[in-house]
Design a protein around this motif. Structure first.
Motif, short mmCIF file in Angstrom:
data_model
loop_
_atom_site.label_atom_id
_atom_site.label_comp_id
_atom_site.label_asym_id
_atom_site.label_seq_id
_atom_site.Cartn_x
_atom_site.Cartn_y
_atom_site.Cartn_z
N UNK A 98 0.79 -1.23 0.00
CA UNK A 98 0.00 0.00 0.00
C UNK A 98 0.82 1.28 0.00
N UNK A 99 2.10 1.23 -0.31
CA UNK A 99 2.95 2.43 -0.34
C UNK A 99 2.91 3.16 0.99
N UNK A 100 3.26 2.44 2.06
CA UNK A 100 3.20 2.98 3.41
C UNK A 100 4.51 3.67 3.78
N UNK A 101 4.42 4.58 4.75
CA UNK A 101 5.62 5.22 5.29
C UNK A 101 6.50 4.16 5.94
N UNK A 102 5.90 3.29 6.72
CA UNK A 102 6.63 2.21 7.37
C UNK A 102 5.84 0.91 7.22
N UNK A 103 6.18 0.09 6.25
CA UNK A 103 5.48 -1.19 6.09
C UNK A 103 5.64 -2.03 7.35
N UNK A 104 4.60 -2.72 7.76
CA UNK A 104 4.68 -3.53 8.99
C UNK A 104 5.62 -4.71 8.82
N UNK A 105 6.37 -5.01 9.87
CA UNK A 105 7.23 -6.18 9.89
C UNK A 105 6.53 -7.36 10.51
N UNK A 106 7.26 -8.45 10.65
CA UNK A 106 6.70 -9.65 11.28
C UNK A 106 6.31 -9.35 12.72
N UNK A 107 7.09 -8.50 13.40
CA UNK A 107 6.76 -8.15 14.78
C UNK A 107 5.36 -7.55 14.87
N UNK A 108 5.01 -6.71 13.89
CA UNK A 108 3.67 -6.11 13.90
C UNK A 108 2.59 -7.13 13.55
N UNK A 109 2.91 -8.09 12.70
CA UNK A 109 1.96 -9.17 12.41
C UNK A 109 1.62 -9.92 13.68
N UNK A 110 2.65 -10.23 14.45
CA UNK A 110 2.44 -10.94 15.72
C UNK A 110 1.65 -10.07 16.69
N UNK A 111 1.98 -8.79 16.75
CA UNK A 111 1.24 -7.88 17.64
C UNK A 111 -0.24 -7.83 17.28
N UNK A 112 -0.53 -7.78 15.98
CA UNK A 112 -1.92 -7.67 15.54
C UNK A 112 -2.69 -8.94 15.89
N UNK A 113 -2.09 -10.08 15.60
CA UNK A 113 -2.75 -11.35 15.92
C UNK A 113 -2.98 -11.46 17.43
N UNK A 114 -2.00 -11.03 18.21
CA UNK A 114 -2.11 -11.09 19.66
C UNK A 114 -3.22 -10.17 20.16
N UNK A 115 -3.32 -8.97 19.56
CA UNK A 115 -4.36 -8.03 19.97
C UNK A 115 -5.75 -8.57 19.66
N UNK A 116 -5.90 -9.14 18.46
CA UNK A 116 -7.21 -9.69 18.08
C UNK A 116 -7.58 -10.88 18.97
N UNK A 117 -6.57 -11.70 19.30
CA UNK A 117 -6.83 -12.82 20.20
C UNK A 117 -7.24 -12.33 21.57
N UNK A 118 -6.63 -11.23 22.04
CA UNK A 118 -6.98 -10.66 23.34
C UNK A 118 -8.41 -10.14 23.36
N UNK A 119 -8.92 -9.76 22.18
CA UNK A 119 -10.31 -9.31 22.07
C UNK A 119 -11.29 -10.48 21.98
N UNK A 120 -10.75 -11.69 21.98
CA UNK A 120 -11.59 -12.88 21.93
C UNK A 120 -11.94 -13.34 20.54
N UNK A 121 -11.27 -12.80 19.53
CA UNK A 121 -11.59 -13.15 18.14
C UNK A 121 -10.90 -14.45 17.74
N UNK A 122 -11.64 -15.30 17.05
CA UNK A 122 -11.04 -16.50 16.46
C UNK A 122 -10.89 -16.33 14.95
N UNK A 123 -11.50 -15.27 14.42
CA UNK A 123 -11.32 -14.85 13.04
C UNK A 123 -11.59 -13.36 12.97
#
Length: 300
Positions: free
Chosen positions: A236-261
């Motif tokens: 998406x032509x971002x200022x700072x493309x997300x790294x793997x660390x951010x992928x893990x953070x996002x998945x962890x945040x969604x899991x903390x919200x109780x999401x399974x998808x």
């Protein structure tokens, strides 16, 4: 062959040992790590933030059973902050105690003041004195030219001269990992001393495997969807493309919200877990989340 590199007969053994710690490597990185161990050469890791450069040093330390010693570079860092300093408060206390005891021999007092017990070892000296050790010089691109030159000299000999004590040399050179986010170009002289590895953003399959390894409690479907979304955001032509660390953070945040998808609405509301600039969040909201999610790998 040193006691460190003797643990591994080839790149595949290095790769297996690193993966046993939870750090997944490709063939090129496994070869670079093996050569760094066998040749006692630093490995220079360059790439965007969040792609696993710093984590490599931690994984190597765990695989080798060696302590990880970290030097965080910053603008203005100098040799005294990185190498050693004298413990002036303790030296002053020693002088007062000597005065109280009636000791007046100036030569004796001076020699005692610069005894090894008053030396404060900073990360570089600790790494030289610790056998074995893994030294992480993190974000070397944030330091200045003078510090680079100093570091090059130290890594060439794995020794340092302290005027009051003489030359201290590593019995076993530390395993050295230097990282750079490429905020500026590091001089060729330092790079030539090192083995070099560029860290790409991983493909879908490898990134998903990393997320699953790091977050085994997250549902497989959620991990696959988040990985697919991050892969799309990087285009998406971002200022700072997300790294793997951010992928893990996002998945962890969604899991903390109780999401399974994840659905498009939930993805948009949690973009702050993966994107860290206002401009990037705005661009990210323009992504067709529903299309990306519908095309993500189907995981039961």
């Amino acid at each position: 062959m040193t006691e460190i590199d003797g643990q591994f007969d080839g790149p595949e053994e290095v790769r297996a040992s690193l993966e046993a710690t939870g750090y997944l490597v490709d063939e090129g990185l496994a070869v670079a790590c093996f050569l760094a161990l066998r040749l006692a050469r630093p490995i220079f890791c360059e790439g965007d933030a969040g792609v696993g450069k710093t984590a490599l040093a931690a994984a190597l330390a765990e695989a080798l059973g060696a302590p990880l010693i970290r030097l965080q570079c910053h603008e203005g860092i100098d040799a005294s902050q990185a190498l050693y300093d004298w413990d002036f408060p303790r030296q002053l206390l020693h002088l007062r105690a000597a005065e109280a005891a009636g000791i007046t021999d100036a030569d004796r007092l001076e020699s005692e003041l610069y005894d090894r017990r008053f030396l404060v070892a900073r990360p570089l000296l600790r790494a030289l004195e610790t056998r074995p050790s893994v030294l992480l010089v993190d974000e070397i691109d944030r330091a200045d030219d003078e510090f680079e030159a100093f570091l090059l000299e130290l890594l060439s000999e794995y020794a340092v001269t302290i005027p009051e004590l003489g030359t201290l040399r590593a019995e076993v050179p530390p395993v050295v990992v230097l990282t750079s986010n490429r905020t500026r170009e590091v001089h060729d002289a330092l790079k030539r001393r090192c083995l070099y590895h560029w860290f790409e953003h991983p493909g879908f399959g490898r990134e998903l495997a990393i997320v699953r390894r790091r977050l085994p409690g997250v549902s497989e479907r959620l991990a696959a969807q988040v990985t697919a979304l991050v892969q799309a955001l990087r285009g998406q032509d971002l200022v700072k493309p997300p790294g793997v660390a951010e992928t893990i953070d996002w998945a962890q945040a969604l899991d903390a919200l109780g999401a399974s998808e994840v659905d498009a609405e939930l993805a948009v509301s949690t973009l702050g877990s993966v994107l860290k600039y206002r401009e990037d969040v705005e661009r990210g909201r323009g992504l067709d989340f529903a299309a990306v999610l519908s095309g993500a790998m189907e995981v039961p």
